[in-house]
Design a protein around this motif. Structure first.
Motif, mmCIF file in Angstrom:
data_model
loop_
_atom_site.group_PDB
_atom_site.id
_atom_site.type_symbol
_atom_site.label_atom_id
_atom_site.label_comp_id
_atom_site.label_asym_id
_atom_site.label_seq_id
_atom_site.Cartn_x
_atom_site.Cartn_y
_atom_site.Cartn_z
ATOM 1 N N ALA A 113 4.035 1.250 8.088
ATOM 2 C CA ALA A 113 2.692 1.473 7.528
ATOM 3 C C ALA A 113 2.273 0.270 6.690
ATOM 4 O O ALA A 113 1.107 -0.121 6.684
ATOM 5 C CB ALA A 113 2.680 2.746 6.686
ATOM 6 N N ALA A 135 -1.700 4.983 7.482
ATOM 7 C CA ALA A 135 -0.879 5.942 8.223
ATOM 8 C C ALA A 135 -1.089 7.326 7.627
ATOM 9 O O ALA A 135 -1.213 7.473 6.414
ATOM 10 C CB ALA A 135 0.589 5.561 8.140
ATOM 11 N N LEU A 178 -0.674 4.913 2.946
ATOM 12 C CA LEU A 178 -0.073 6.146 3.474
ATOM 13 C C LEU A 178 -0.749 7.351 2.842
ATOM 14 O O LEU A 178 -0.813 7.459 1.614
ATOM 15 C CB LEU A 178 1.416 6.208 3.136
#
Ligand code: ADP
Length: 711
Positions: free
Chosen positions: A52, A59, A109
Motif C-alpha cells: 500500500a 488500499a 490504508l
C-alpha cells in the motif's frame, strides 16, 4: 522489490521478509488477485501494508473487529503511516474529517468493516477515490465451512463487480483447503495466486503434562516467565474465577476473562493485559479473537482443549513476534468426559472425532509440532522444540507388562474397586481392608511394588484414557472394556504408558529462554521495558506499539550510543527513530555509565571505551603473559564477568588461536569437538550441542580461538 525492501526498512525498521511475504507482496504490486494463508504471527498484515505504501492510491482493508482495526491504525500511526478506520463507533464529524483526508489523497490504508462495503453511499465515496487494491483480513469469515462464519462478509462477493479495476487479496490463518477454496469462490477472485506458508511455529516450545496440583503447575510456568505476558486457558468459568483468585493470592497480577462477565469487565481485563498492567489473563476460549498482542510469552492450558484446531489457535497466540514462547498443556483423565458432556449431542458429528484426536495428542508420544501440522495436511520430519523431541518424556519400555498387571489386578479383585485401591494392591500395601478380602494373597499383590505408587495411579488413568478401562457407577469402580479384556488375553495393540515424572529430564530443556536472549543485558532490558510502558501510557497505546520485545532485546544487546546505531536496531524505522531515539539513547547511556562492567557479547557493537583504555591495555598485557582468569581478576581487582569480556576482546584483537592458558585441555577438546559438528557461527549451537552443561564464557573463548585459526 528493492523499493519494497526500502519501505520495510524506512517505516518498520525490518531488514528482511518473512517466508512468503515477498511473493504475497509481488501479487499485490502486479495487481493479481491472491489468497495468502499464513499462520498466526506469520506476518500477514505486512503483506498488504507495505505494498500500500509502495503504490499510488489508497488500499481498502476489510477487517472483522473494530478493536483490531483501531489497533492496526494506531500501530501504523506509530510507524508514520497515514491510515484510518471508518466504523460505527465514530462520530459524524470524525467521519467527515476522515472523508476529507481520503479525498485529499493523504490516507494510504483505510480500514472498514465488511457491512460498510454494501452501503451504496460508501461505495459511491470509494468510487471517487483512487483505490490501489482491496485486502480482506480474516477472509475465512466469508465461508460457511469455517469456524468463524460472519454473514456480513457475504456482501464482499460483489466487490469484484463493483470495482473491476482493483485486485482483491484474501488473507487467513485457516489451513483447511475446503475453506480456502470456498473463500476464493465466494469472493469471486479472478484466477487467484495462492500462497500457503508453513504452519510450523518453531519458536513455540510445546509441552504436554498430566495435571496434578494445577495451581502449583501453573505457578511454575508463570515464575519461569516472571514479569512477562501469558495466557492461561481453563475449560469452565468457575475454574477461571478460582484460578484467578489463587494466582492473585500468590502474588501474580492475574485477571479473569470469560463470556459470563459482561462486556465492560471483559474489556477492562483485556486492556490491562494488552497494556502490560496485568501479566496473566486467565480465560475460557472466549478470549483471544481480537487481540493482537505480539509478546505473549506463554500459553498454559489447564485442561484439554476440545480439538486440535482449538489448540493450534489458542496456543498459537503465543510468540507472534517470532521470539521464543512456551505452550504447556496440562490434561487430566476427566477432561475427555467433561467435554463429551459439554458437547452433548448438539454439535456436529465431527466433534467427537476431533475430541479423540485431541486426546491422542495428549496421551501420545509423537512430535507435537508434527502432530499439529500433519493434522492440517502438512508434512514435518521432526522438530527441536517440543517435549517429545527434546527427550523430556519417555514412554516406559515395559508398558505391555505393566498394563497386563493392572488389568489383571482389576479382574482378579472382581472389578469392584476404584483406582486408589487397585494401586494399593499392586503396590503390595499391608492394609486391613486388603487383608480382609484376601487380596494380599493374590499374585498381583505387590506386582508393581518396584514402581512409585503415584506412577501406578497415573498409568491406571492413562489406560482409562486410552479406552482399556472404564469407570462405572457412583463409586467409579474400574472395569475392563472389551479392549481391556482383549489386551488381557494378549490381543490388541500395546498401550502407550508415559513415565509420570513431570520434570524435564535434563537441563536440556533449553526450550524457550535461550534463543533470543544471547548477549542481552537483562537489567537494561528491564529498564527499557519500563520506559516503553511509560511512553505508551503517555500516548494511550499498548506498549508493544512503541517497540516490540525483539527491538528491546536488540537494544539491550547492542547498546547503541549514537542515533545512527539506534536506527540500525531491528524494528526502528525513521519515525520511531525520530520520536523515541533521544529518550532511549539517554536511558541506554545512563545504564552503561552505571554498569560499566556489564558483560557484552562479542557480536555486539563495541561500546565507546576511551576512559577505560588504560585498564584495558593493562589487562591485555596480563593476558599476553598467559595469566589465568583468576589471576587477572586478582591482579586487577575486577569481577570475572569483566575480565572475561576483556579476554574476549583481547583474543579478537591479537588474533589468538590457542585457548589453553585459560581453559583446561579436557574442556577445550569437548568444546572443539562440539564446534566441529555445530559450527562456529553461533555460540548457542555449540552450547546446545553440549546440552547446556558448559558455560558460555568457556565456549566463547575456545570458539573465538577457532575462528581466529580460520581467519
Ligand atoms: P499475522 O497477522 O499473520 O498473525 P502479524 O501481521 O500480526 O501476523 O505479524 C506478527 C508480528 O511479526 C508483528 O509484530 C509484525 O510486526 C512482525 N513482522 C511481520 N513481518 C516481519 C518482518 N518481515 N520482519 C520482522 N518482523 C515482522
Amino acid at each position: 522489490m528493492q523499493h519494497l525492501r526500502h519501505i520495510l526498512q524506512q517505516f518498520w525498521g525490518y531488514d528482511s521478509f518473512r517466508p512468503n511475504q515477498a511473493e504475497a507482496m509481488r501479487c499485490v504490486l502486479e495487481g493479481r488477485d491472491s489468497v495468502v494463508v499464513l499462520p498466526t504471527g506469520g506476518g500477514k498484515s505486512l503483506c498488504y501494508q507495505a505494498p500500500a505504501m509502495a503504490m499510488d492510491g489508497m488500499a481498502v482493508v476489510v477487517s472483522p473487529l473494530i478493536a483490531l482495526m483501531k489497533d492496526q491504525v494506531d500501530a501504523l500511526d506509530q510507524c508514520g503511516i497515514p491510515a484510518a478506520c471508518i466504523n460505527s463507533t465514530l462520530m459524524a464529524h470524525e467521519k467527515r474529517e476522515i472523508a476529507r483526508s481520503v479525498r485529499s489523497g493523504a490516507i494510504k490504508l483505510l480500514y472498514v468493516a465488511p457491512e460498510r462495503l454494501v452501503q451504496e453511499r460508501f461505495l459511491d465515496f470509494l468510487r471517487e477515490t483512487p483505490i490501489s487494491f482491496f485486502a480482506i483480513d480474516e477472509a475465512h469469515c466469508i465461508s460457511m465451512w469455517g469456524h468463524d462464519f460472519r454473514p456480513e462478509y457475504r456482501g464482499l462477493a460483489h466487490l469484484k463487480e463493483e470495482f473491476p479495476g482493483a485486485s482483491v487479496h484474501a488473507y487467513t490463518a485457516t489451513a483447511t483447503p475446503q475453506v480456502r477454496e470456498d473463500m476464493a469462490a465466494q469472493l469471486g477472485l479472478d484466477r487467484p495466486e495462492v500462497h500457503v506458508g508453513s504452519f510450523v511455529r518453531p519458536n513455540l516450545f510445546y509441552r504436554v503434562r498430566q495435571r496434578g496440583d494445577i495451581l502449583a503447575q501453573t505457578l511454575e510456568v508463570i515464575r519461569k516467565h516472571d514479569g512477562q505476558s501469558g495466557v492461561v486457558y481453563c475449560i469452565r468459568r468457575k475454574d477461571v474465577e478460582q484460578l484467578t483468585a489463587d494466582l492473585n493470592a500468590n502474588g501474580v497480577r492475574a485477571l479473569a476473562y470469560h463470556a459470563g462477565m459482561g462486556d465492560d469487565a471483559r474489556r477492562r481485563s483485556q486492556e490491562a493485559f494488552v497494556r502490560d498492567e496485568a501479566e496473566v489473563i486467565v480465560a475460557t476460549v472466549a478470549f483471544g479473537m481480537g487481540i493482537d498482542k505480539p509478546d505473549v510469552r506463554y500459553v498454559v492450558h489447564t485442561g484439554m482443549p476440545k480439538s486440535l484446531e482449538h489448540y493450534q489457535q489458542e496456543s498459537g497466540r503465543a510468540g507472534r513476534d517470532g521470539l521464543e514462547a512456551d505452550c504447556v498443556l496440562f490434561y487430566g483423565p476427566g477432561d475427555f468426559g467433561l467435554w463429551k458432556s459439554i458437547i452433548g449431542n448438539d454439535e456436529a458429528p465431527g466433534a467427537a472425532q476431533a475430541l479423540s484426536a485431541m486426546y491422542d495428542f495428549c496421551t501420545g508420544m509423537a512430535c507435537r509440532h508434527r502432530s499439529l501440522v500433519e493434522y492440517f495436511g502438512q508434512p514435518l520430519n521432526s522438530c527441536s522444540s517440543c517435549d517429545v523431541c527434546a527427550g523430556e518424556i519417555e514412554g516406559v519400555s515395559d508398558a505391555s507388562d505393566i498394563a497386563g498387571e493392572i488389568l489383571g489386578a482389576i479382574a482378579d479383585t472382581g472389578q469392584n474397586f476404584g483406582g486408589a485401591y487397585v494401586a494399593n494392591v499392586l503396590a503390595g500395601a499391608n492394609e486391613a481392608r486388603i487383608r480382609e478380602r484376601g487380596h494380599d494373597r493374590l499374585p498381583c499383590h505387590g506386582a508393581l511394588r518396584s514402581h512409585d505408587k503415584q506412577a501406578v495411579r497415573s498409568w491406571i488413568e492413562q489406560l482409562a484414557g486410552q479406552g482399556y478401562i472404564e469407570r462405572v457407577g457412583e463409586y467409579n469402580v474400574l472395569q475392563l472394556t472389551a479392549n481391556g479384556q482383549a489386551l488381557l488375553r494378549g490381543d490388541g495393540d500395546a498401550p502407550r504408558l508415559l513415565a509420570p515424572d513431570e520434570a524435564p529430564r535434563k537441563s536440556r530443556s533449553r526450550a524457550a529462554g535461550g534463543a533470543g536472549w544471547e548477549g542481552v543485558d537483562h537489567a537494561l532490558f528491564d529498564t527499557l521495558r519500563e520506559l516503553r510502558r511509560t511512553l505508551a501510557a503517555e500516548r494511550g497505546i499498548p506498549p508493544y506499539m512503541v517497540f516490540g520485545d525483539a527491538s528491546l532485546r536488540d537494544m539491550a544487546r547492542v547498546r547503541p550510543l549514537t542515533p545512527d546505531a539506534f536506527h540500525h536496531v531491528r524494528g526502528v524505522g525513521d519515525r520511531k527513530a525520530a520520536e523515541y531515539g533521544d529518550v532511549f539513547l539517554r536511558a541506554i547511556t545512563t545504564h552503561c555509565e552505571q554498569h560499566p562492567d556489564a558483560p557484552v557479547e562479542t557480536t555486539a557493537a563495541p561500546i565507546k571505551r576511551s576512559p577505560r583504555n588504560d585498564r584495558r591495555s593493562q589487562t591485555f598485557q596480563l593476558f599476553r603473559e598467559s595469566r589465568s582468569i583468576e589471576e587477572v581478576c586478582e591482579a586487577t581487582g575486577r569481577a570475572p564477568s569483566t575480565v572475561n569480556m576483556y579476554l574476549n576482546e583481547y583474543l579478537v584483537e591479537d588474533v589468538v588461536t590457542d585457548p589453553s592458558p585459560w581453559i583446561s585441555p579436557f574442556l577445550v577438546e569437548q568444546i572443539e569437538s562440539a564446534a566441529a559438528v555445530a559450527g562456529t557461527e553461533r555460540l548457542r549451537d555449540v552450547f546446545e550441542h553440549l546440552d547446556g552443561e558448559v558455560p558460555y564464557d568457556a565456549i566463547r573463548i575456545v570458539v573465538t580461538c577457532l575462528r581466529n585459526r580460520t581467519a
